[in-house]
Design an enzyme around this catalytic site. Structure first.
Site, PDB file in Angstrom:
ATOM      1  N   VAL A 274       0.875  -1.179   0.000  1.00 25.98           N
ATOM      2  CA  VAL A 274       0.000   0.000   0.000  1.00 25.98           C
ATOM      3  C   VAL A 274       0.912   1.229   0.000  1.00 25.98           C
ATOM      4  O   VAL A 274       1.794   1.354   0.842  1.00 25.98           O
ATOM      5  CB  VAL A 274      -0.943   0.040   1.219  1.00 25.98           C
ATOM      6  CG1 VAL A 274      -1.759   1.337   1.222  1.00 25.98           C
ATOM      7  CG2 VAL A 274      -1.882  -1.158   1.223  1.00 25.98           C
ATOM      8  N   GLU A 275       0.689   2.103  -0.982  1.00 28.86           N
ATOM      9  CA  GLU A 275       1.466   3.346  -1.097  1.00 28.86           C
ATOM     10  C   GLU A 275       0.706   4.446  -0.351  1.00 28.86           C
ATOM     11  O   GLU A 275      -0.417   4.791  -0.717  1.00 28.86           O
ATOM     12  CB  GLU A 275       1.626   3.691  -2.579  1.00 28.86           C
ATOM     13  CG  GLU A 275       2.456   4.917  -2.853  1.00 28.86           C
ATOM     14  CD  GLU A 275       2.591   5.182  -4.361  1.00 28.86           C
ATOM     15  OE1 GLU A 275       3.641   5.664  -4.778  1.00 28.86           O
ATOM     16  OE2 GLU A 275       1.621   4.904  -5.115  1.00 28.86           O
ATOM     17  N   ILE A 276       1.303   4.947   0.721  1.00 27.40           N
ATOM     18  CA  ILE A 276       0.684   6.016   1.511  1.00 27.40           C
ATOM     19  C   ILE A 276       1.210   7.346   0.988  1.00 27.40           C
ATOM     20  O   ILE A 276       2.425   7.564   0.934  1.00 27.40           O
ATOM     21  CB  ILE A 276       1.021   5.869   3.017  1.00 27.40           C
ATOM     22  CG1 ILE A 276       0.560   4.504   3.538  1.00 27.40           C
ATOM     23  CG2 ILE A 276       0.397   6.998   3.819  1.00 27.40           C
ATOM     24  CD1 ILE A 276       0.935   4.234   4.984  1.00 27.40           C
TER      25      ILE A 276
END
Length: 287
Positions: free
Chosen positions: A39-41
């Site tokens: 997951v790219e925050i």
């Protein structure tokens, strides 16, 4: 908190519709979500440290691997992944046989060829994103130059009415009673072009690794580790390399600089070595 799963729209702009911009963040999941670990925050300009900490905890609680990036168009993963797909389309526009393009991508270590992944994404979506990006950049006084990739997408959609897998046909045919296979109409772009498989592999790996390095240089990426983890687990960059930045270290930075300069001379500015590569190659340090 409010989180957006957008893969390209800048979070800072979206946050302006929120009552509290500090509580707005990007949580970019990857498809298929049940299989993709990353997951790219994405931090917007106003995203608070508390919101970031909560988002980071949440991603870990659901058993995913977080990386943190700063806001920009396409962030890190979509931006770099786009260079891979675009390179495949450019190769097709140059006249390279589509099967040779797909095979070289697999031999480079990518999990799927650029034409196949473009079908999955849908050609109409890519056309729309490119159009919106061009408009947004023009509003900022910049431009997005056209390339052979744009011509391929437009021809496929508007001349051949082939829009991707969801629409039933794209670069591949999808027979109901058999395996997908490359559409024979792609001979439209066929030319007698002499290019080695290794040259295609280098173009795929270098176009992504150089843009990853630009993301680090520009501050989109905050760490080398996030660049390497994100490139493997988010965009499927050849795992044998250790990641898009480690690929350059492994290649040898002086040799990588020489290769990038040769590719730039032949194919253009997308292969231009970032200043960071010049500096590290000169100092003898790794990235």
């Amino acid at each position: 908190m409010f989180a957006s799963n957008t893969s390209t729209l800048p979070i800072t702009g979206l946050a302006k519709a929120s009552k509290n911009e500090q509580n707005f963040i990007g949580l970019h999941f990857f498809s298929p979500v049940d299989k993709m670990q990353l997951v790219e925050i994405i931090k917007g300009k106003e995203t608070s440290a508390e919101t970031l900490a909560k988002a980071y905890d949440y991603v870990q609680q659901i058993g995913k691997t977080p990386i943190v990036v700063n806001d920009s168009r396409g962030f890190f993963t979509s931006r770099v992944f786009g260079t891979f797909v675009q390179e495949g389309l450019r190769l097709l526009a140059e006249g390279v046989h589509p099967a040779k393009i797909e095979m070289a991508a697999l031999k480079a270590g990518m999990p799927i060829g650029p034409l196949a992944i473009q079908d999955e994404v849908s050609l109409t979506l890519s056309e729309h994103v490119t159009s919106e990006t061009r408009k947004a950049l023009q509003a900022e006084g910049k431009d997005l130059p056209r390339s052979g990739a744009d011509d391929v997408i437009e021809t496929m959609i508007h001349q051949f009415n082939r829009k991707g897998k969801a629409a039933g046909s794209g670069f591949y045919d999808y027979p109901q009673d058999g395996k997908k296979h490359l559409w024979d109409g792609l001979t439209h772009w066929k030319k007698d072009i002499d290019i080695s498989e290794q040259e295609i592999i280098d173009r795929f790996l270098f176009v992504q690794s150089l843009d990853t390095l630009r993301c680090l240089e520009e501050g989109v990426l905050e760490s080398v580790v996030d660049g390497n983890i994100g490139s493997i687990f988010g965009i499927g960059f050849a795992p044998w390399t250790g990641g898009a930045l480690q690929f350059l270290n492994q290649y040898g930075l002086s040799k990588a600089l020489t290769r990038a300069q040769a590719l730039e001379a032949k194919y253009g500015e997308r292969f231009k070595a970032p200043q960071l590569l010049l500096d590290k190659a000169k100092s003898g340090e790794k990235i």
